[in-house]
Design an enzyme around this catalytic site. Structure first.
Site, mmCIF file in Angstrom:
data_model
loop_
_atom_site.group_PDB
_atom_site.id
_atom_site.type_symbol
_atom_site.label_atom_id
_atom_site.label_comp_id
_atom_site.label_asym_id
_atom_site.label_seq_id
_atom_site.Cartn_x
_atom_site.Cartn_y
_atom_site.Cartn_z
ATOM 1 N N HIS A 111 0.809 -1.219 0.000
ATOM 2 C CA HIS A 111 0.000 0.000 0.000
ATOM 3 C C HIS A 111 0.836 1.259 0.000
ATOM 4 C CE1 HIS A 111 -3.541 -2.554 1.695
ATOM 5 N NE2 HIS A 111 -3.385 -2.701 0.391
ATOM 6 N N SER A 126 -6.542 -8.140 9.623
ATOM 7 C CA SER A 126 -7.890 -8.738 9.629
ATOM 8 C C SER A 126 -8.140 -9.489 8.321
ATOM 9 C CB SER A 126 -8.931 -7.626 9.806
ATOM 10 O OG SER A 126 -8.824 -6.684 8.732
HETATM 11 N N1 APR Z 1 -0.658 -8.159 17.708
HETATM 12 C C1 APR Z 1 -1.379 -8.990 16.903
HETATM 13 N N2 APR Z 1 -2.509 -8.598 16.265
HETATM 14 C C2 APR Z 1 -2.921 -7.325 16.471
HETATM 15 C C3 APR Z 1 -2.236 -6.422 17.304
HETATM 16 C C4 APR Z 1 -1.055 -6.887 17.934
HETATM 17 N N3 APR Z 1 -0.325 -6.102 18.742
HETATM 18 N N4 APR Z 1 -2.908 -5.225 17.291
HETATM 19 C C5 APR Z 1 -3.979 -5.402 16.474
HETATM 20 N N5 APR Z 1 -3.983 -6.651 15.996
HETATM 21 C C6 APR Z 1 -4.891 -7.245 15.011
HETATM 22 C C7 APR Z 1 -6.345 -6.915 15.202
HETATM 23 O O1 APR Z 1 -6.957 -7.933 15.973
HETATM 24 C C8 APR Z 1 -6.864 -6.918 13.751
HETATM 25 O O2 APR Z 1 -7.375 -8.195 13.394
HETATM 26 O O3 APR Z 1 -4.507 -6.681 13.765
HETATM 27 C C9 APR Z 1 -5.634 -6.629 12.900
HETATM 28 C C10 APR Z 1 -5.654 -5.273 12.239
HETATM 29 O O4 APR Z 1 -6.678 -5.301 11.270
HETATM 30 P P1 APR Z 1 -7.026 -3.950 10.473
HETATM 31 O O5 APR Z 1 -7.188 -2.844 11.440
HETATM 32 O O6 APR Z 1 -8.155 -4.296 9.543
HETATM 33 O O7 APR Z 1 -5.706 -3.642 9.636
HETATM 34 P P2 APR Z 1 -5.234 -4.308 8.285
HETATM 35 O O8 APR Z 1 -5.635 -5.741 8.211
HETATM 36 O O9 APR Z 1 -3.807 -3.993 8.122
HETATM 37 O O10 APR Z 1 -6.075 -3.469 7.182
HETATM 38 C C11 APR Z 1 -5.753 -3.713 5.834
HETATM 39 O O11 APR Z 1 -7.117 -1.827 5.215
HETATM 40 O O12 APR Z 1 -7.880 0.340 5.112
HETATM 41 C C12 APR Z 1 -6.967 -0.548 4.635
HETATM 42 O O13 APR Z 1 -4.998 0.266 3.682
HETATM 43 C C13 APR Z 1 -5.557 -0.096 4.911
HETATM 44 O O14 APR Z 1 -3.615 -1.516 4.867
HETATM 45 C C14 APR Z 1 -4.893 -1.338 5.467
HETATM 46 C C15 APR Z 1 -5.857 -2.446 5.058
#
Ligand code: APR
Length: 240
Positions: free
Chosen positions: A121, A192
């Site tokens: 990204h 996620s």
């Molecule tokens: N250790 C392990 N897991 C964690 C931690 C941690 N310290 N903190 C948060 N999480 C997990 C949460 O439980 C969640 O399932 O990380 C996940 C984060 O999910 P999202 O917030 O959806 O982030 P991500 O999967 O990176 O989103 C993907 O969405 O909007 C777009 O471009 C944006 O790159 C991003 C993409």
């Protein structure tokens, strides 16, 4: 070290072709909120849904509001790598990694020392004039207040991040796919797995062991050989 971490340590010890696929949860232990957790960016209140603000259309039509949100929420320039970033860089130095594939734009893997990083990204550390391609550092965006035109050609300056409605960089995707297809151990963490096409790249994995480290359950838990629900910085930091 609990049984699951021990099992992960054994898998890491017996592999020299590890690929890591991470998301925003890898950086929360560096103080950067993720997107979809209850305290995540997308669950905070704004005039528009953040997914709308972080779209190409919004960037083009409402640049002032885009940059106000972007400067306020998307530029954690003081954040430092945590134990997850540092461990992956250590493994790369030891010749154990085929690469780090990340959905994050914070540059913390590179700050920790990782070189083979595929930023699906993009990155907040790069900004370019859309007309002449002139580079601008993130501090320029942080300090320039309202969006200013390119000082060379007057064009629009855009962060090198993939906004909604935009495609991924082909070279980055092919590099990430190669790192995934050539790995025999894949560690998916802090994501996620809800945003495509990024989340779909894990389908390219053909190796022996698929490991998931995530605080919350994900749609692929049942397909993994090892699932550890916990904090990825803590867990990777406890491994050698
Ligand atoms: N250790 C392990 N897991 C964690 C931690 C941690 N310290 N903190 C948060 N999480 C997990 C949460 O439980 C969640 O399932 O990380 C996940 C984060 O999910 P999202 O917030 O959806 O982030 P991500 O999967 O990176 O989103 C993907 O969405 O909007 C777009 O471009 C944006 O790159 C991003 C993409």
């Amino acid at each position: 070290m609990d049984a699951k971490a021990e099992a992960l340590q054994h898998l890491v010890d017996s592999s020299n072709r590890i690929v890591f696929f991470g998301g925003a949860g890898v950086s929360t232990e560096s103080g950067i909120p993720d997107f979809r957790s209850t305290d995540g960016l997308y669950n905070q209140k704004y005039d528009y849904p953040p997914e709308e603000i972080l779209s190409h259309t919004f960037f083009m039509r409402r640049p002032e509001e885009f940059f106000r949100f972007y400067r306020d929420k998307m530029l954690p320039l003081d954040a430092k790598p945590n134990r997850a970033h540092l461990k992956l860089a250590e493994w790369e130095k030891a010749g154990k990694m085929t690469g780090v594939v990340t959905q994050n734009i914070d540059g913390l893997h590179q700050a920790a020392g990782s070189k083979k990083v595929f930023e699906l990204h993009g990155s907040i550390h790069r900004n370019y004039c859309v007309k002449c391609g002139k580079f601008y550092p993130p501090e320029f965006i942080r300090d320039c207040g309202a969006p200013v035109p390119c000082c060379t050609c007057g064009g629009r300056i855009k962060p090198d991040v993939v906004l909604y409605e935009e495609g991924l960089d082909n070279d980055v995707v092919s590099g990430a796919v190669h790192a995934i297809t050539s790995a025999d151990l894949m560690i998916v963490a802090g994501t996620s797995l809800t945003v495509y096409p990024a989340a779909g790249l894990i389908r390219y994995f053909r190796g022996r062991h698929l490991v998931l480290i995530n605080r919350d359950a994900t749609p692929v838990d049942s397909e993994c050989d090892l699932v550890i629900h916990g904090k990825v910085g803590e867990i990777l930091g406890s491994l050698s």
